[in-house]
Scaffold this motif. Structure first.
Motif, PDB file in Angstrom:
ATOM      1  N   ASP A  51     -12.178  67.565 156.212  1.00 57.40           N
ATOM      2  CA  ASP A  51     -12.615  68.960 156.096  1.00 57.40           C
ATOM      3  C   ASP A  51     -12.504  69.460 154.663  1.00 57.40           C
ATOM      4  OD1 ASP A  51     -13.161  69.049 158.754  1.00 57.40           O
ATOM      5  OD2 ASP A  51     -11.304  70.058 159.336  1.00 57.40           O
ATOM      6  N   VAL A  52     -11.449  69.044 153.996  1.00 61.32           N
ATOM      7  CA  VAL A  52     -11.257  69.463 152.610  1.00 61.32           C
ATOM      8  C   VAL A  52     -12.327  68.839 151.719  1.00 61.32           C
ATOM      9  CG1 VAL A  52      -9.661  69.487 150.652  1.00 61.32           C
ATOM     10  CG2 VAL A  52      -8.790  69.763 152.978  1.00 61.32           C
ATOM     11  N   LEU A  53     -12.605  67.565 151.948  1.00 62.81           N
ATOM     12  CA  LEU A  53     -13.636  66.891 151.144  1.00 62.81           C
ATOM     13  C   LEU A  53     -15.002  67.545 151.337  1.00 62.81           C
ATOM     14  CD1 LEU A  53     -12.637  63.149 151.646  1.00 62.81           C
ATOM     15  CD2 LEU A  53     -12.482  64.481 149.539  1.00 62.81           C
ATOM     16  N   ARG A  54     -15.311  67.898 152.586  1.00 61.18           N
ATOM     17  CA  ARG A  54     -16.598  68.555 152.838  1.00 61.18           C
ATOM     18  C   ARG A  54     -16.679  69.884 152.109  1.00 61.18           C
ATOM     19  NH1 ARG A  54     -17.363  72.346 156.256  1.00 61.18           N
ATOM     20  NH2 ARG A  54     -15.527  71.837 157.536  1.00 61.18           N
ATOM     21  N   CYS A  55     -15.601  70.651 152.177  1.00 60.03           N
ATOM     22  CA  CYS A  55     -15.566  71.942 151.482  1.00 60.03           C
ATOM     23  C   CYS A  55     -15.678  71.743 149.974  1.00 60.03           C
ATOM     24  CB  CYS A  55     -14.265  72.668 151.827  1.00 60.03           C
ATOM     25  SG  CYS A  55     -13.976  74.173 150.876  1.00 60.03           S
ATOM     26  N   GLU A  56     -14.941  70.793 149.444  1.00 62.36           N
ATOM     27  CA  GLU A  56     -14.953  70.548 147.999  1.00 62.36           C
ATOM     28  C   GLU A  56     -16.350  70.158 147.521  1.00 62.36           C
ATOM     29  OE1 GLU A  56     -12.042  68.259 144.862  1.00 62.36           O
ATOM     30  OE2 GLU A  56     -12.454  67.313 146.788  1.00 62.36           O
ATOM     31  N   ASN A  57     -17.010  69.301 148.290  1.00 59.62           N
ATOM     32  CA  ASN A  57     -18.360  68.879 147.910  1.00 59.62           C
ATOM     33  C   ASN A  57     -19.342  70.045 147.926  1.00 59.62           C
ATOM     34  OD1 ASN A  57     -17.562  66.241 147.528  1.00 59.62           O
ATOM     35  ND2 ASN A  57     -18.029  65.617 149.640  1.00 59.62           N
ATOM     36  N   SER A  58     -19.219  70.913 148.939  1.00 60.07           N
ATOM     37  CA  SER A  58     -20.121  72.066 149.026  1.00 60.07           C
ATOM     38  C   SER A  58     -19.909  73.009 147.850  1.00 60.07           C
ATOM     39  CB  SER A  58     -19.881  72.811 150.340  1.00 60.07           C
ATOM     40  OG  SER A  58     -20.181  71.998 151.454  1.00 60.07           O
ATOM     41  N   LEU A  59     -18.660  73.248 147.496  1.00 55.75           N
ATOM     42  CA  LEU A  59     -18.370  74.145 146.383  1.00 55.75           C
ATOM     43  C   LEU A  59     -18.845  73.556 145.057  1.00 55.75           C
ATOM     44  CD1 LEU A  59     -14.798  75.344 147.407  1.00 55.75           C
ATOM     45  CD2 LEU A  59     -16.856  76.738 147.321  1.00 55.75           C
ATOM     46  N   ARG A  60     -18.674  72.264 144.876  1.00 56.56           N
ATOM     47  CA  ARG A  60     -19.127  71.629 143.639  1.00 56.56           C
ATOM     48  C   ARG A  60     -20.639  71.682 143.521  1.00 56.56           C
ATOM     49  NH1 ARG A  60     -15.184  66.294 143.239  1.00 56.56           N
ATOM     50  NH2 ARG A  60     -13.344  67.411 142.431  1.00 56.56           N
ATOM     51  N   GLU A  61     -21.297  71.490 144.648  1.00 58.33           N
ATOM     52  CA  GLU A  61     -22.764  71.557 144.641  1.00 58.33           C
ATOM     53  C   GLU A  61     -23.229  72.956 144.247  1.00 58.33           C
ATOM     54  OE1 GLU A  61     -26.363  71.442 147.933  1.00 58.33           O
ATOM     55  OE2 GLU A  61     -24.507  70.340 148.347  1.00 58.33           O
ATOM     56  N   LEU A  62     -22.584  73.984 144.783  1.00 56.49           N
ATOM     57  CA  LEU A  62     -22.950  75.355 144.430  1.00 56.49           C
ATOM     58  C   LEU A  62     -22.615  75.672 142.969  1.00 56.49           C
ATOM     59  CD1 LEU A  62     -21.940  77.531 147.505  1.00 56.49           C
ATOM     60  CD2 LEU A  62     -24.206  77.302 146.505  1.00 56.49           C
ATOM     61  N   ASN A  63     -21.481  75.187 142.519  1.00 51.28           N
ATOM     62  CA  ASN A  63     -21.093  75.400 141.131  1.00 51.28           C
ATOM     63  C   ASN A  63     -22.139  74.805 140.197  1.00 51.28           C
ATOM     64  OD1 ASN A  63     -19.714  75.918 138.784  1.00 51.28           O
ATOM     65  ND2 ASN A  63     -17.772  75.053 139.494  1.00 51.28           N
ATOM     66  N   LEU A  64     -22.598  73.618 140.557  1.00 47.56           N
ATOM     67  CA  LEU A  64     -23.630  72.969 139.748  1.00 47.56           C
ATOM     68  C   LEU A  64     -24.930  73.779 139.777  1.00 47.56           C
ATOM     69  CD1 LEU A  64     -24.660  70.570 138.086  1.00 47.56           C
ATOM     70  CD2 LEU A  64     -25.143  69.382 140.238  1.00 47.56           C
ATOM     71  N   MET A  65     -25.276  74.327 140.946  1.00 45.28           N
ATOM     72  CA  MET A  65     -26.505  75.121 141.046  1.00 45.28           C
ATOM     73  C   MET A  65     -26.432  76.346 140.135  1.00 45.28           C
ATOM     74  SD  MET A  65     -28.783  73.773 142.919  1.00 45.28           S
ATOM     75  CE  MET A  65     -29.827  75.215 143.019  1.00 45.28           C
ATOM     76  N   TRP A  66     -25.289  77.053 140.132  1.00 44.99           N
ATOM     77  CA  TRP A  66     -25.165  78.225 139.265  1.00 44.99           C
ATOM     78  C   TRP A  66     -25.234  77.827 137.790  1.00 44.99           C
ATOM     79  CZ3 TRP A  66     -26.153  82.845 140.729  1.00 44.99           C
ATOM     80  CH2 TRP A  66     -25.882  83.277 142.019  1.00 44.99           C
ATOM     81  N   ARG A  67     -24.689  76.682 137.446  1.00 47.13           N
ATOM     82  CA  ARG A  67     -24.776  76.212 136.059  1.00 47.13           C
ATOM     83  C   ARG A  67     -26.229  75.902 135.675  1.00 47.13           C
ATOM     84  NH1 ARG A  67     -20.337  74.288 133.315  1.00 47.13           N
ATOM     85  NH2 ARG A  67     -18.337  74.534 134.350  1.00 47.13           N
ATOM     86  N   LEU A  68     -26.950  75.278 136.625  1.00 45.71           N
ATOM     87  CA  LEU A  68     -28.349  74.939 136.340  1.00 45.71           C
ATOM     88  C   LEU A  68     -29.197  76.196 136.188  1.00 45.71           C
ATOM     89  CD1 LEU A  68     -28.879  71.902 138.768  1.00 45.71           C
ATOM     90  CD2 LEU A  68     -28.774  71.841 136.268  1.00 45.71           C
ATOM     91  N   ILE A  69     -28.952  77.191 137.048  1.00 42.98           N
ATOM     92  CA  ILE A  69     -29.723  78.439 136.954  1.00 42.98           C
ATOM     93  C   ILE A  69     -29.440  79.126 135.620  1.00 42.98           C
ATOM     94  CG2 ILE A  69     -30.007  80.745 137.945  1.00 42.98           C
ATOM     95  CD1 ILE A  69     -29.333  79.505 140.689  1.00 42.98           C
ATOM     96  N   GLU A  70     -28.154  79.176 135.243  1.00 46.13           N
ATOM     97  CA  GLU A  70     -27.797  79.813 133.975  1.00 46.13           C
ATOM     98  C   GLU A  70     -28.435  79.084 132.794  1.00 46.13           C
ATOM     99  OE1 GLU A  70     -23.770  81.242 131.567  1.00 46.13           O
ATOM    100  OE2 GLU A  70     -23.622  79.905 133.293  1.00 46.13           O
ATOM    101  N   SER A  71     -28.365  77.769 132.816  1.00 45.51           N
ATOM    102  CA  SER A  71     -28.946  76.988 131.725  1.00 45.51           C
ATOM    103  C   SER A  71     -30.451  77.157 131.670  1.00 45.51           C
ATOM    104  CB  SER A  71     -28.589  75.506 131.898  1.00 45.51           C
ATOM    105  OG  SER A  71     -27.187  75.314 131.857  1.00 45.51           O
TER     106      SER A  71
END
Length: 837
Positions: A3-23
């Motif tokens: 469950d923790v791994l699933r949550c961590e992966n989802s958060l990292r994916e979103l973090n990457l999306m916000w970085r891509l949008i900003e860039s």
């Protein structure tokens, strides 16, 4: 931790999306996107903190859940053992004074048959012993009941040690007294010559250690096969194992008595371990160094969840509990607060870009990505917080079940001893002779015998002996609290008739739980057995009643089991919910506790836990039903089910919890793009969904920053709020309570409360609302005019939005009319009536 791994992966994916949008915004349209870049930077920074804190908290709570579970199980093992062995210390002390046995060991009676019959009678009642032996001073076995392991004599040092000791001697090791056994647990006591008082021999009671431990381990194995329970000695070696093929008896194991989560290795396998030492019971410390331990392999530790606890909660309770997260799980509270902040930042970003989405193609793409990623962010936050919330709740619910299971186990084992005691003491020769020949009996001696028993067995208020007419002729501690004596009084007719009709020496009668004059008017159980003539086992000459000191003993069980659990109350009730004992002073003994039917009707030996409202508080409630012990309440014909309950209070009931839960379930589907639709900023007042033209909204701010200053005579004004830019105050707005205006009573400012800043006609006003929802584009044909009410000059609700294919109606407010109404100070009934339009 999947469950923790699933949550961590989802958060990292979103973090990457916000970085891509900003860039993407910085590279493709830096000028056009300059107004939203600070919002995106704030979102990214907040996301990094939230990702770290949320994953860390999930890991911490998951480990804490496992450590709490195995810690409670380890405590269960050692507590059950020590309390059981405490009874053995009393048994051997009393039986060693049995005059019939003492005369035999002293050589004054030479016929072994009556002695063997007496020992077997004792063994039939106290089935926890697998051998009873009488030895003389030189170690010669005079009598024993285990015919499969005959012993002629022994030079074991425990014999000489016991002869020199005034009390009991506890021995656990291999011994020739129990041939063929890897180790034996023997309680020995010297026996005295009835005439001279000199030591003449030794009584040995061999406790059925292996069978008892198998019973303890099997009772927990039904629930959990991921871990293994052990009993350890003072050198950390296994003396009993829940799975000898996994960890055998005699093996040394690593221990963790501090309880801190750490990884320990044994035979190449990594474990989480909890080790619990004995706290003693009634002054008895338990065998030196003994400890309970539970070990769970790290690869299995987090795989035992059966469903999600949070999914079974009523939405209002789930949301209400979450409002108290700061007290029962501070990291959860901090994460919810951080997630709300990021949601507000995203909401503000969507508001800021209203009207710009028809511009350049590059900016349009960025804004669409912000909208989509913002929705995904909200979804992931909600799921991740639920995962953490569920972990916290599951741990507490599981722990409450284990606690109540320990309580019913302790109770059944304790009362098992009471049923044994009354039957054995009814077999006392002096009592049998005295009641058969009352005119010549030495009643002073009978009183002394009862006082001696009561001094050894302190769990009784008093012991009474009565004749065939039910008249009490002897008693220990005969004087009642009111100064009267129980001597000469009578047991009730129903009890007397039942005792006189008991068919044999294995039978007993336990009175129902009720106030008893033998217990100074307090409610208790009284255990009775028939006393039979010395020369005719079928002739009943009277009876013995032993009065359980329930008030003290049940309270000690409840408090002892819940020690170290502040805020947790424990209760014993019967099947009707009547309170037998409670650590909560608000519970009335003898009163009825309102409990759900599934608890009152819980199957014997079963357990459950749930979050529920109790006494105006959200509580984690555990419940277990008694199941008996050995033959007691199982095959002896006696049935009296008791339920143990634990109540862990997590906070007072929240009045707005149901509204908050309904808000959590509300979602809007966007049916249009920003080009052909109308963008609306949506928010909640209580559970109702409202909307404002996003073009009239400047931003949303946390309601926690409202300064409660006066605004003259303007009603509904709750204070002022500072607006900031680059950490500098740029101005203030008056804040008005929209909920107060709509419902007629002030709003409670909660963690979810927000202030929406409106701008119209060059003026700015703050609206206190219950929660933000989103910024959504609706197709023109979804928005219809609200029906006008007769006589209205300016209607506050001007339009309705038919969202979600017409399943949801959103009320659209007119910013101009709303601001004019608030600043006019009008609060007459006609004006307020318009707000319901």
């Amino acid at each position: 931790m999947r469950d923790v791994l699933r949550c961590e992966n989802s958060l990292r994916e979103l973090n990457l999306m916000w970085r891509l949008i900003e860039s993407s915004a910085k590279m493709n349209c830096p000028e056009e996107a300059h107004s939203i870049l600070p919002m995106m930077a704030a979102t990214r920074a907040g996301f990094q903190r939230l990702e770290r804190d949320l994953v860390s908290s999930l890991v911490h709570e998951s480990i804490s859940e496992v450590m709490a579970e195995i810690g409670t199980s380890a405590r269960h093992v050692i507590d059950i053992v020590v309390r059981n062995l405490y009874e053995r210390t009393a048994d051997v002390g009393f039986l060693a004074t049995d005059q019939e046995l003492c005369r035999f060991v002293a050589g004054q009676d030479t016929e072994p048959a009556p002695v063997l019959e007496r020992l077997r009678e004792y063994r039939n009642k106290y089935t926890v012993y697998d051998e009873i032996m009488l030895l003389d001073r030189h170690g010669t076995v005079l009598a024993q009941i285990d015919e499969d392991s005959p012993v002629e004599g022994s030079l074991d040092p425990l014999i000489a040690q016991t002869l020199q000791h005034h009390g009991y001697v506890e021995t656990f090791r291999p011994t020739g007294l129990r041939p063929g056994k890897e180790h034996a647990l023997i309680y020995s006591h010297r026996m005295l010559d009835p005439h001279t008082g000199e030591p003449v021999g030794v009584l040995c009671l061999s406790f059925a250690f292996q069978g008892e431990m198998e019973g303890i381990f099997q009772s927990r194995a039904k629930e959990d096969r991921r871990s293994i329970a052990l009993l350890l000695d003072g050198e950390h070696r296994v003396i009993a194992s829940g799975d000898p093929l996994w960890i055998p008896v005699g093996a040394p194991v690593p221990v963790n008595q501090q309880g801190a989560p750490q990884l320990l290795v044994r035979s190449g396998r990594t474990y989480l371990v909890q080790t619990v030492a004995s706290q003693g019971y009634q002054g008895y410390p338990g065998p030196p160094g003994w400890k309970g331990q539970v070990m769970v392999p790290i690869e299995l530790a987090f795989s035992g969840k059966q469903g999600r606890a949070i999914d079974s909660l009523e939405p209002a309770i789930a949301q209400g509990l979450l409002a108290h997260a700061q007290s029962f799980c501070p990291p959860l509270h901090e994460i919810v607060t951080a997630a709300d902040t990021i949601r507000r930042v995203v909401w503000n970003g969507q508001v800021m870009t209203v009207g710009e989405r028809g511009g350049q193609h590059q900016l349009k793409a960025v804004l669409e990505q912000i909208g989509e990623t913002g929705a995904r962010t909200n979804e992931v936050f909600t799921q991740s917080i639920r995962d953490l919330y569920d972990t916290v709740l599951s741990s507490r619910m599981r722990d409450s079940e284990l606690l109540t299971r320990l309580l019913v186990d302790l109770l059944d084992r304790n009362l098992y001893e009471r049923a044994n005691d009354c039957r054995w003491w009814a077999h006392t020769p002096e009592l049998r002779v005295a009641l058969a020949q009352p005119d010549t009996a030495d009643w002073q001696q009978i009183h002394q015998i009862l006082e001696h028993i009561n001094a050894l067995y302190t769990v009784y208020t008093r012991l009474v002996v009565y004749d065939r007419q039910g008249r009490i002729v002897a008693a220990s501690r005969p004087q009642s609290e009111d100064g009267s004596s129980v001597l000469g009084s009578h047991v009730d007719a129903t009890t007397l008739a039942t005792v006189l009709a008991l068919p044999d020496t294995q039978s007993y009668h336990a009175t129902p739980w009720q106030p008893s004059p033998l217990c100074d008017g307090q409610a208790t159980y009284v255990y009775h057995a028939a006393i039979r003539a010395p020369d005719d086992a079928h002739a009943v000459v009277g009876g013995i009643g032993i009065v359980f000191n329930a008030a003290t003993e049940l309270d000690a069980m409840l408090r002892g089991a819940a020690a170290g659990k502040p805020g947790t109350g424990t209760v014993f009730v019967d099947r009707q919910g009547m309170v037998l004992a409670s650590t909560d002073p608000r519970c009335t003994l003898g009163g009825t506790m309102p409990l759900p039917p599934e608890m009152l009707q819980l199957g014997r030996g079963a357990s459950l836990s749930r979050a529920m409202v109790h006494e105006g508080h959200y509580c984690i409630v555990g419940c277990s039903a008694s199941n008996g012990y050995r033959e007691f309440k199982v095959s002896d014909g006696y049935r009296d089910d008791v339920l143990a309950l634990s109540f862990e209070s997590l906070g007072a009931v929240q009045s707005g919890a149901l509204d908050a839960a309904q808000r959590q379930r509300t979602a809007l589907q966007s049916m249009a793009t920003a080009v052909d639709g109308q963008e609306m900023a949506t928010f909640f007042v209580d559970s109702a969904l409202f909307a404002l033209d996003a073009g009239s909204v400047l931003e949303a701010l946390s309601a926690s920053a409202i300064a409660p200053v006066s605004a003259g005579r303007l009603p509904h004004c709750v204070g002022a709020l500072a607006r900031k830019a680059r950490d500098s105050i740029t101005g203030y707005v008056w804040v008005f309570d929209l909920g107060h205006l709509l419902r007629g009573k002030p709003s409670e400012i909660t963690q979810e409360s927000q202030v929406i800043v409106l701008q119209h006609g060059g003026r700015r006003t703050g609206l206190l609302v219950s929660e933000l929802h989103g910024v959504t584009a609706f197709a023109r044909d979804q928005i219809i005019k609200a029906p006008a009410m007769p006589g209205q000059q300016g209607q506050l609700i001007t339009h309705l939005i038919r969202a979600n294919q017409g399943q949801t109606l959103v009320q659209c407010m007119d910013a101009g009319h709303l601001m004019a109404l608030l600043r006019s100070g009008s609060n007459n009934p006609e004006t307020l009536q318009r707000l319901a339009a």
